[in-house]
Enzyme design. Structure first.
Site, short mmCIF file in Angstrom:
data_model
loop_
_atom_site.label_atom_id
_atom_site.label_comp_id
_atom_site.label_asym_id
_atom_site.label_seq_id
_atom_site.Cartn_x
_atom_site.Cartn_y
_atom_site.Cartn_z
N GLY A 6 0.79 -1.22 0.00
CA GLY A 6 0.00 0.00 0.00
C GLY A 6 0.83 1.28 0.00
NE ARG A 13 4.29 -11.93 -1.93
CZ ARG A 13 3.10 -11.73 -1.40
NH1 ARG A 13 2.47 -12.73 -0.82
NH2 ARG A 13 2.51 -10.55 -1.43
P1 ADP Z 1 0.14 -3.00 -3.09
O1 ADP Z 1 1.04 -3.81 -3.95
O2 ADP Z 1 0.80 -1.80 -2.50
O3 ADP Z 1 -0.62 -3.82 -2.09
P2 ADP Z 1 -2.14 -2.99 -4.95
O4 ADP Z 1 -2.06 -2.50 -6.34
O5 ADP Z 1 -2.20 -4.46 -4.75
O6 ADP Z 1 -0.94 -2.34 -4.10
O7 ADP Z 1 -3.39 -2.34 -4.23
C1 ADP Z 1 -3.63 -2.52 -2.86
C2 ADP Z 1 -5.04 -2.09 -2.52
O8 ADP Z 1 -5.24 -0.70 -2.88
C3 ADP Z 1 -6.13 -2.83 -3.26
O9 ADP Z 1 -6.48 -4.05 -2.63
C4 ADP Z 1 -7.25 -1.81 -3.19
O10 ADP Z 1 -7.79 -1.81 -1.88
C5 ADP Z 1 -6.54 -0.48 -3.37
N1 ADP Z 1 -6.47 -0.08 -4.81
C6 ADP Z 1 -5.47 -0.36 -5.69
N2 ADP Z 1 -5.75 0.13 -6.93
C7 ADP Z 1 -6.95 0.75 -6.84
C8 ADP Z 1 -7.80 1.45 -7.78
N3 ADP Z 1 -7.45 1.63 -9.06
N4 ADP Z 1 -8.99 1.94 -7.33
C9 ADP Z 1 -9.35 1.78 -6.03
N5 ADP Z 1 -8.61 1.14 -5.12
C10 ADP Z 1 -7.42 0.61 -5.48
#
Ligand code: ADP
Length: 449
Positions: free
Chosen positions: A165, A291
């Site tokens: 995040g 992973r």
């Molecule tokens: P990280 O690798 O930092 O965990 P992610 O891309 O997997 O980042 O996103 C983590 C979380 O952020 C998602 O599960 C969602 O809650 C929120 N998120 C990510 N992209 C979006 C988006 N385009 N719109 C709304 N929420 C998002």
């Protein structure tokens, strides 16, 4: 099969991997920092090697030390668990150069998926739907502004190297875009040493739904259904379910087939998770994790498969034990991540656990490496353990979870058990009616009540 596996991790996941190795008759080597000399994974492994001081950079992330431990113990493979070196392509490469098998995909696949811009382009090419946004990195505020105007606000600024995040900022309106870019860039530079950013449409009320995939290392792949990880705090998963309460069997087959075909086309080897946001019946790719995931036990519960054993098989060149047609989903499973944190303020609470009694009984699994008398060190993540329940239906799983949470005893430190005891009785949770924003809003309401 592999002969001796060195487990380059700690805590519950080190124990999880160790259990699979033992069941397969594979020798085990634990590595540990000086802070973990008494840890369960160290006690239970056939051999152990101290690889450095508490600071993870000098122990669990210390590639030369881990390599030396492989040489001393003659381990023929390394399982990285999750976190630490699990998505470090260089680590995979170095092991390969020393004839040690990395239990995971190729360095090339780790690299591609580790760069979220490259990952998005790659999966899009393979037919996976992605969140609308910039095609590559955004190079200037002006460029971002132009694109955001076209897409419409709110938009999300994300770091290519992002994880946990971090490096992610919402711009609700055009006024906020420049600040969001500057903050995300600074955060990404500090956290990852890479400040490349990209832009995505910010979805208003999505669920987080991810598909577990497995490449057999021979050009084939399967999917093991989805997990719904929408209950999140600060973009971190708190509660995970398999299968998702909102996905139909037809949708599951469709997205599962798209995901496994993409993975097969890549020639991907081992476990992977394709993460999507899901809104109004549509899936939008956000990232792929190369992973084993923390929440893999819910998939194990509904498929009856041992995911770590499948990883060991693929790493040994044996392929998977199943084909897609063998995979059936049975019942419903839920996992709660129980952390050593205050249940309201979430302040970390390391220290001595004076009493510990995990729940048990039918359909209950606890993956944890702690015990009464164990002192949670302040240096690592705050996960005490994972409580996983399985039942024939979601209703049964929920009532089993309520029962299991009530009997779980952790004392001496704060834990998030009380949070889950309240969550499991919330009408929206009972109904499976929640988006990725539900938990934050609920926590705010509770705090102001
Ligand atoms: P990280 O690798 O930092 O965990 P992610 O891309 O997997 O980042 O996103 C983590 C979380 O952020 C998602 O599960 C969602 O809650 C929120 N998120 C990510 N992209 C979006 C988006 N385009 N719109 C709304 N929420 C998002």
């Amino acid at each position: 099969m592999l002969k001796k596996v060195l487990i380059a991790n700690r805590g519950e996941i080190a124990l999880r991997v160790l259990r699979a190795c033992k069941e397969q008759g594979i020798g085990t080597v634990a590595v540990h920092s000086t802070a973990d000399a008494d840890a369960m994974h160290v006690r239970l492994a056939d051999e152990s090697v101290c690889i450095g001081p508490p600071d993870a950079r000098e122990s669990y992330l210390n590639i030369p030390q881990i390599l030396a431990a492989c040489e001393i113990t003659e381990a023929d493979a390394v399982h990285p668990g999750y976190g630490f070196l699990s998505e470090n392509a260089r680590f995979a490469e170095i092991l390969a150069a020393h004839n040690v098998t990395f239990i995971g995909p190729s360095a090339e696949h780790i690299d591609t998926m580790g760069d979220k811009i490259a990952a998005k382009a790659t999966v899009k090419r393979l037919g996976i739907p992605v969140v609308p946004g910039s095609d590559g990195a955004i190079n200037s505020v002006a460029e971002a502004r132009k694109l955001a105007d076209e897409m419409g606000y709110p938009v999300l600024v994300k770091a290519a190297a992002g994880g946990g995040g971090r490096g992610m900022k919402v711009a609700p309106t055009a006024d906020a875009l420049e600040d969001a870019i500057n903050t995300a860039r600074a955060e990404a530079r500090a956290a990852f040493g890479d400040d490349a950013l990209y832009l995505e449409k910010y979805l208003g009320n999505p669920r987080h739904i991810e598909v577990q995939v497995f490449g057999d290392g021979k050009g084939g792949a399967v999917h093991l259904g989805e997990r719904d990880c929408s209950l999140q705090r600060r973009h971190q998963k708190v509660w995970e379910e398999a299968l998702s309460p909102v996905i139909t069997p037809e949708q599951r087959d469709a997205i599962g087939e798209i995901a496994s075909k993409a993975v097969a086309a890549l020639g991907y080897a081992g476990a992977g998770t394709i993460e999507f946001l899901y809104e109004d019946g549509q899936f939008y790719f956000i990232e792929m994790n190369t992973r084993l995931q923390v929440e893999h036990p819910v998939t194990e519960a509904i498929t009856g498969l041992d995911l770590v054993t499948e990883q060991l098989r693929v790493a040994a060149g044996m392929g998977l034990s199943v084909q897609q047609s063998d995979i059936e989903f049975r019942g419903h499973a839920i996992e709660c991540r129980i952390n050593a944190e205050h249940p309201v303020t979430f302040r970390p609470s390391p220290g001595l656990i004076d009493a510990f009694h995990p729940s048990g009984g039918l359909g209950v699994r606890v993956d944890s490496a702690v015990y009464a008398g164990y002192r949670i060190p302040p240096y690592y993540d705050s996960l005490i353990g994972k409580l996983i329940v399985h039942g024939d239906t979601r209703e049964i799983a929920i009532s089993r979870l309520a029962r299991a949470l009530d009997e779980f005893v952790i004392s001496g430190i704060d834990s998030t058990l009380p949070l889950f005891r309240r969550l499991v009785r919330e009408p929206d949770v009972l109904a499976g009616d929640y988006s990725i924003h539900w938990l934050e809003r609920w926590l705010d309401e509770q705090a102001s009540a």
